[in-house]
Design a protein around this motif. Structure first.
Motif, PDB file in Angstrom:
ATOM      1  N   LEU A   1     -15.822   6.440 -31.137  1.00 45.36           N
ATOM      2  CA  LEU A   1     -16.785   7.543 -31.209  1.00 45.36           C
ATOM      3  C   LEU A   1     -16.706   8.264 -32.550  1.00 45.36           C
ATOM      4  O   LEU A   1     -17.738   8.591 -33.149  1.00 45.36           O
ATOM      5  N   GLN A   2     -15.477   8.499 -33.036  1.00 49.86           N
ATOM      6  CA  GLN A   2     -15.325   9.202 -34.316  1.00 49.86           C
ATOM      7  C   GLN A   2     -15.742   8.298 -35.480  1.00 49.86           C
ATOM      8  O   GLN A   2     -16.428   8.740 -36.403  1.00 49.86           O
ATOM      9  N   PHE A   3     -15.343   7.039 -35.421  1.00 48.99           N
ATOM     10  CA  PHE A   3     -15.679   6.108 -36.497  1.00 48.99           C
ATOM     11  C   PHE A   3     -17.185   5.878 -36.579  1.00 48.99           C
ATOM     12  O   PHE A   3     -17.758   5.801 -37.669  1.00 48.99           O
ATOM     13  N   TYR A   4     -17.839   5.791 -35.427  1.00 46.80           N
ATOM     14  CA  TYR A   4     -19.279   5.541 -35.412  1.00 46.80           C
ATOM     15  C   TYR A   4     -20.052   6.684 -36.077  1.00 46.80           C
ATOM     16  O   TYR A   4     -20.977   6.456 -36.859  1.00 46.80           O
ATOM     17  N   VAL A   5     -19.635   7.925 -35.818  1.00 48.56           N
ATOM     18  CA  VAL A   5     -20.305   9.074 -36.444  1.00 48.56           C
ATOM     19  C   VAL A   5     -20.093   9.079 -37.957  1.00 48.56           C
ATOM     20  O   VAL A   5     -21.034   9.316 -38.726  1.00 48.56           O
ATOM     21  N   VAL A   6     -18.868   8.798 -38.386  1.00 51.01           N
ATOM     22  CA  VAL A   6     -18.594   8.742 -39.828  1.00 51.01           C
ATOM     23  C   VAL A   6     -19.422   7.629 -40.470  1.00 51.01           C
ATOM     24  O   VAL A   6     -20.009   7.803 -41.552  1.00 51.01           O
ATOM     25  N   GLN A   7     -19.509   6.494 -39.810  1.00 56.26           N
ATOM     26  CA  GLN A   7     -20.291   5.359 -40.304  1.00 56.26           C
ATOM     27  C   GLN A   7     -21.771   5.738 -40.443  1.00 56.26           C
ATOM     28  O   GLN A   7     -22.411   5.446 -41.468  1.00 56.26           O
ATOM     29  N   LEU A   8     -22.301   6.415 -39.430  1.00 53.90           N
ATOM     30  CA  LEU A   8     -23.695   6.858 -39.488  1.00 53.90           C
ATOM     31  C   LEU A   8     -23.910   7.872 -40.600  1.00 53.90           C
ATOM     32  O   LEU A   8     -24.904   7.814 -41.344  1.00 53.90           O
ATOM     33  N   ALA A   9     -22.988   8.825 -40.736  1.00 53.54           N
ATOM     34  CA  ALA A   9     -23.124   9.864 -41.763  1.00 53.54           C
ATOM     35  C   ALA A   9     -23.065   9.261 -43.161  1.00 53.54           C
ATOM     36  O   ALA A   9     -23.798   9.692 -44.066  1.00 53.54           O
ATOM     37  N   GLU A  10     -22.227   8.265 -43.342  1.00 53.49           N
ATOM     38  CA  GLU A  10     -22.150   7.590 -44.650  1.00 53.49           C
ATOM     39  C   GLU A  10     -23.488   6.949 -45.005  1.00 53.49           C
ATOM     40  O   GLU A  10     -23.886   6.929 -46.172  1.00 53.49           O
ATOM     41  N   GLY A  11     -24.182   6.433 -43.991  1.00 56.03           N
ATOM     42  CA  GLY A  11     -25.448   5.756 -44.239  1.00 56.03           C
ATOM     43  C   GLY A  11     -26.644   6.685 -44.335  1.00 56.03           C
ATOM     44  O   GLY A  11     -27.532   6.476 -45.168  1.00 56.03           O
ATOM     45  N   TYR A  12     -26.664   7.738 -43.501  1.00 59.63           N
ATOM     46  CA  TYR A  12     -27.857   8.595 -43.406  1.00 59.63           C
ATOM     47  C   TYR A  12     -27.720   9.937 -44.118  1.00 59.63           C
ATOM     48  O   TYR A  12     -28.691  10.426 -44.698  1.00 59.63           O
ATOM     49  N   THR A  13     -26.536  10.554 -44.047  1.00 62.28           N
ATOM     50  CA  THR A  13     -26.344  11.876 -44.671  1.00 62.28           C
ATOM     51  C   THR A  13     -25.017  11.891 -45.423  1.00 62.28           C
ATOM     52  O   THR A  13     -24.080  12.607 -45.051  1.00 62.28           O
ATOM     53  N   PRO A  14     -24.913  11.126 -46.514  1.00 59.56           N
ATOM     54  CA  PRO A  14     -23.629  10.972 -47.212  1.00 59.56           C
ATOM     55  C   PRO A  14     -23.033  12.277 -47.760  1.00 59.56           C
ATOM     56  O   PRO A  14     -21.838  12.342 -48.004  1.00 59.56           O
ATOM     57  N   LYS A  15     -23.873  13.297 -47.957  1.00 63.09           N
ATOM     58  CA  LYS A  15     -23.361  14.582 -48.453  1.00 63.09           C
ATOM     59  C   LYS A  15     -22.735  15.420 -47.342  1.00 63.09           C
ATOM     60  O   LYS A  15     -22.104  16.446 -47.606  1.00 63.09           O
ATOM     61  N   ASP A  16     -22.917  15.003 -46.097  1.00 60.66           N
ATOM     62  CA  ASP A  16     -22.540  15.861 -44.968  1.00 60.66           C
ATOM     63  C   ASP A  16     -21.560  15.181 -44.016  1.00 60.66           C
ATOM     64  O   ASP A  16     -21.551  15.480 -42.822  1.00 60.66           O
TER      65      ASP A  16
END
Length: 413
Positions: free
Chosen positions: A318-333
């Motif tokens: 769950l934590q890794f998936y959110v980080v993975q998504l944020a890296e792709g969609y909102t890298p500043k956040d």
């Protein structure tokens, strides 16, 4: 000036802090019968010690992350553990149930921001190629707390009183505070002010919002039953208070094994792995419910330990998936998205505990696992929906490449 503190010693300080925080998070699960007897409250009311704690973490993680962005990381860690100690001492000397709840919320505020900051510190003090391992080491403090801290705190409460358990946790927090003073480097990078527009960027993205919902439901569903695990073991399965402590240790070991397995299988395709894990969690909750109804002590014990294996297996994914998504969609956040996911974990705990409390009050504690299974099943449907959305996007990307091979760009993850 280059800091000469060994990264190993810094990680040790973080592990001690994580152990203290992990111990206090779930200690109410072991102390539930003692709290009920001490304040003459119902089991459902005692469940507030878990659900209100979760709400405190939910608010504390993003809010304090935003407010303390310009603080020195060492000073911030000192303040976090000071707040943690104050909260646990407030709980230890609570003269009323309301004061106990206030102490729990104060501790929870420290918990929320600790989770946001400690992973970053762990990554900052080691070489780039060791960052993932450093974060994993920090999280061992939480795992060890589940295996030993909660049963030990429960044992202390049973041998003396529940007040002494919170004093014990505050003492561990003080050791963490001293460790921070001497072992956290002074010159760590300061992230600075958080861009509040990142909140909009995060919540405008349907995949990130979907992942938060999956976290809340998939993780939180377990707590409909887990919050009341001690009453289930004593009142429904028939174990003595001393036997419950031993079972909590074994349960914690199963959690540690599940976490390790979950982390391994979430490395490549976390969403698909989560779907399988949630499905197994639904089955284990249903298994526990059926064995409680059967009255077979041995089978119910096995079902309890199987639940331990699958309960928190989903956390790394769950934590890794959110980080993975944020890296792709909102890298500043990425940090902010991670903080919101911590909030989602704890919204899930609060929701699951609340549902469990209502079930306990209306139909009985033995029915909490089946309602927990229903909540987790909602997460399974959300995972399947996101998998379908991803396939649709991949198909559109392939079609775009076929139509425009020279100028094609990948749509998104």
């Amino acid at each position: 000036m280059k800091n000469k503190i060994s990264p190993t010693l810094t990680l040790m300080a973080l592990v001690i802090n994580a152990f203290a925080i992990g111990s206090t998070e779930f200690i109410s699960v072991g102390l539930m019968p003692l709290i009920v007897n001490s304040f003459h409250v119902s089991l459902a009311q005692a469940g507030l010690t878990v659900s209100l704690y979760a709400i405190g973490v939910t608010v504390g993680a993003p809010l304090l992350t935003i407010l303390t962005g310009k603080w020195s990381r060492k000073f911030l860690m000192m303040m976090i553990m000071s707040l943690f100690i104050i909260g646990n001492l407030f709980a230890a000397f609570a003269a009323s149930f309301a004061m106990l709840l206030i102490g729990r919320v104060i501790s929870a505020l420290a918990h929320g921001i600790f989770m946001s900051v400690s992973s970053v510190i762990a990554a900052d003090v080691v070489q780039p190629h060791k960052r993932a391992s450093a974060i994993a080491i920090m999280f061992t403090g939480l795992t060890v707390a589940t295996v030993t801290g909660v049963p030990l705190g429960t044992f202390i409460g049973q041998q003396t009183n529940w007040h002494m358990t919170f004093i014990f946790i505050a003492a561990v927090g003080f050791i963490g505070l001293v460790a921070n003073l001497f072992l956290i480097p002074s010159g760590l990078p300061i992230p600075g002010s958080v861009d509040l527009r990142g909140i909009l960027r995060i919540f405008k993205n349907k995949f990130l919002v979907g992942s938060f919902l999956i976290t809340a439901l998939g993780y939180g569903g377990t707590f409909a039953a887990y919050t009341y695990l001690t009453p289930i073991l004593q009142d429904k399965i028939g174990y003595s208070a001393h036997a419950v402590v031993i079972l909590l240790v074994i349960y914690g070991l199963m959690v540690a094994i599940g976490n390790t397995i979950g982390g391994h299988y979430s490395n490549r395709q976390p969403l698909k792995a989560l779907g399988v894990m949630f499905g197994l969690l639904v089955l284990s909750l249903l298994f526990l419910f059926l064995t409680i109804l059967s009255g077979n002590k041995l089978v119910a014990t096995v079902a309890t330990l199987v639940l331990g294996l699958f309960s928190f297996m989903n956390v790394p994914g769950l934590q890794f998936y959110v980080v993975q998504l944020a890296e792709g969609y909102t890298p500043k956040d990425i940090t902010l998205a991670s903080a919101f996911n911590i909030s989602a974990f704890n919204i899930g705990i609060a929701f699951g505990s609340f549902v469990g409390g209502q079930v306990t009050k209306t139909v009985g504690v033995g029915y909490t696992p089946i309602f927990g299974a229903g909540i987790v099943l909602l997460a399974v449907f959300l995972v399947l929906k996101l998998i379908a959305e991803n396939k649709k996007i991949e198909q559109l990307s392939l079609t775009a490449q076929e139509m425009n091979p020279e100028n094609s760009t990948s749509v998104t993850k």
